[in-house]
Design a protein around this motif. Sequence first.
Motif, mmCIF file in Angstrom:
data_model
loop_
_atom_site.group_PDB
_atom_site.id
_atom_site.type_symbol
_atom_site.label_atom_id
_atom_site.label_comp_id
_atom_site.label_asym_id
_atom_site.label_seq_id
_atom_site.Cartn_x
_atom_site.Cartn_y
_atom_site.Cartn_z
ATOM 1 N N TRP A 233 -7.109 6.342 -7.454
ATOM 2 C CA TRP A 233 -7.791 5.611 -6.379
ATOM 3 C C TRP A 233 -8.097 6.557 -5.219
ATOM 4 C CZ3 TRP A 233 -9.151 0.388 -5.803
ATOM 5 C CH2 TRP A 233 -9.425 -0.044 -4.500
ATOM 6 N N ARG A 234 -7.138 7.399 -4.888
ATOM 7 C CA ARG A 234 -7.286 8.297 -3.721
ATOM 8 C C ARG A 234 -6.585 9.604 -4.054
ATOM 9 N NH1 ARG A 234 -4.505 6.832 1.833
ATOM 10 N NH2 ARG A 234 -4.832 8.999 2.377
ATOM 11 N N ALA B 127 -3.615 4.553 -9.898
ATOM 12 C CA ALA B 127 -4.861 3.839 -10.150
ATOM 13 C C ALA B 127 -5.268 2.907 -9.019
ATOM 14 C CB ALA B 127 -4.746 3.037 -11.445
ATOM 15 N N THR B 128 -4.294 2.406 -8.254
ATOM 16 C CA THR B 128 -4.611 1.349 -7.286
ATOM 17 C C THR B 128 -4.153 1.656 -5.868
ATOM 18 O OG1 THR B 128 -2.537 0.133 -7.486
ATOM 19 C CG2 THR B 128 -4.213 -0.329 -9.153
ATOM 20 N N GLN B 129 -3.358 2.716 -5.691
ATOM 21 C CA GLN B 129 -2.784 3.068 -4.392
ATOM 22 C C GLN B 129 -1.849 1.968 -3.874
ATOM 23 O OE1 GLN B 129 -3.802 6.197 -3.927
ATOM 24 N NE2 GLN B 129 -2.039 6.222 -2.574
ATOM 25 N N THR B 130 -1.396 1.121 -4.795
ATOM 26 C CA THR B 130 -0.488 0.037 -4.403
ATOM 27 C C THR B 130 0.594 -0.132 -5.468
ATOM 28 O OG1 THR B 130 -1.712 -1.652 -5.622
ATOM 29 C CG2 THR B 130 -2.358 -1.292 -3.336
ATOM 30 N N TYR C 10 0.843 -1.201 0.000
ATOM 31 C CA TYR C 10 0.000 0.000 0.000
ATOM 32 C C TYR C 10 0.879 1.251 0.000
ATOM 33 C CZ TYR C 10 -3.929 3.061 0.858
ATOM 34 O OH TYR C 10 -4.889 4.036 0.723
#
Lengths: 216, 467
Positions: free
Chosen positions: B53-54, B155-158, B27
């Motif tokens: 994402w955020r 896009a995914t925060q990961t 993350y």
Amino acid sequence: MEPLKQIDGIVAPLDRANVDTDAIIPKQFLKSIKRTGFGPNLFDEWRYLDHGEPGQDHSQRPLNPDFVLNQPRYEGASILLARRNFGCGSSREHAPWALFDYGFRVVIAPSFADIFFNNCTKNGILPVVLPEETVQKLFEETAAEPGYRLTVDLPSQTVTTPSGEGFGFDIDAFRRHALLNGLDEIGLTLEHADEIRAYEARRAREAPWLFTRSGA
Amino acid sequence: MAGRTLYDKLWDAHVVRENEDGTALLYIDRQLVHEVTSPQAFEGLRMAGRRPWRTDANLAVADHNVPTTDRRGGIADPVSRLQVDTLDENCAAYGITEFAMNDPRQGIVHVIGPEQGATQPGMTVVCGDSHTSTHGALGALAFGIGTSEVEHALATQTLIQAKSRRMLVEVNGTLPPGVTAKDIVLHVIGRIGTAGGTGYAIEFGGDTIRSLSVEGRMTVCNMSIEAGARCGMVAVDDATIEYMRGRPFAPQGDLWDQAVAYWRTLHTDPDAEFDRVVTIDAADIRPQVSWGTSPEMVAPVDGRVPDPAEEADETRREGIARALAYMGLEAGMPIGDIRPDKIFIGSCTNSRIEDLRAAADVVRGHRVADGITLAMVVPGSGLVKQQAEAEGLDRVFVEAGFEWREPGCSMCLAMNADRLEPGERCAATSNRNFEGRQGQGGRTHLVSPAMAAAAAIAGRFTDVRSL
Ligand code: SF4
């Protein structure tokens, strides 16, 4: 990313070993803010007789008639046949972007540079590794027969020649799944979206300040 | 359970899932975005019909391309302007906070992150820039990424990551006078080499590191990547917590107390083990000057340029000879005989207020030597610039003959108009002395701010202690 299941296409033979990423897309084209539009500058130094710069009208530039992609018989090719260690050099993703933008979906070679191989699968291009003798045979057949096509089938992991001869190839399950379903790495990660949300919920309880932003 | 290192703690706290192949989905708490490596990432998002994402996890700033001269009229170079405009448009489109070019908070991405409190202890911090390791000074897991990963993090925060091995670089003892954080890290790289940290996450520890200010720790962590390590970090202590207090993005009220309680756990346990430990005695470190085209090619200021003939290993011998030819230096010459043409005080390594104070202390009451064609100070951010002006440092520099510029990356990598001409020699406080880094054919000597100031005054490299 476009799903890639089966490609039946014209084969363009690039008969050189160690083709590096600088040859695939020279560095003056890297200042672009886009990942599309690199197709006209794919193999720029070999393809044109003059020195290319960004922003030129490439349709007006003098073509090198000896370069394979400029020969009418290879027009519309979607499969690139190459030699050993294709894609060596820098890790820039502009190289697969340029190949894709030109229209290539498959590159067949006896070996690829590591990072380039990964970058291909991240960007919708299938790199196929075949033994040196097989690649040699395909080069010979391509030369002998104008309009030569191959069928590359990802589900069965085979390359089939016009005479029906088939060659199997390996690809790991993760990349195969991604290419078949048109999933880039982001798409694959988003298959775990629930887990990401669960992590966020737990973390927001443990460390709430990470999710409440002060400041601007 | 065996004790864990700081790196283990940061890693464990961010694992979303373990993948079958041994990698983990990690993350990301904070992404810093700048104009050079983000356009294709935003374009990729758009092409795939995705959104960040955020948005509130991101902070953007233009730094690499911005002019350091008066820029109220905008950017003249069309390529640079397009990159900066594209960043503005993307941030506006996706609602990402951006410090625009003429915002007083604008500055080098690795200076403004900590300055704003936007990068914090315990966070995972990424940016499409290799010097993201800087933020590890706060006890964060911070590393540089490529454009695909920028898009992935948006896009995914990961990110999908493989865990590194753990290295401890321990520096103990009292630093001799005139020796700074920059000299420590140059000395470390000289010792372990530019590949010494490859595959490792480095923790810098020992009482010398603990005695450094948080800004000094940033200088050290900044250059982890020059030692081959994607991240460098320092444990949280009182200095870290005091540094964070009151910063605009720092937690407030109850959240501050909760955060501090957690931050206090961010250190290596006494019984934890490292895969490699390098121990350095602070007393051995002298002010450093790089003489070659790799950050490991360093010598103490009272030392000499090496003689390739004395090197037994053939590859190294050739490397030294090639570097000396490029740098226009003679084998065996004293470092003190090298005369720079230009002086550059700036970059994410050394452009914070303490760096400018250290340089101003050396400059005060002196004049830039005649042989120096340009001496410039480029503060790391608009706020550093304001602070320096409030302290009168700008006048110290200007009266001595320095140019006082607007914040940005500037001559660190010469993407804007600030660059070396072929053959020109520069004393620079930046982090890379690669061929052509500061302009085609340019010759870079990496030094601390005090040493750069001393070189400006003396017209050659000189021990800052002798002025
Ligand atoms: S100051 Fe130099 S090293 Fe730092 S981010 Fe800018 S260009 Fe990169």
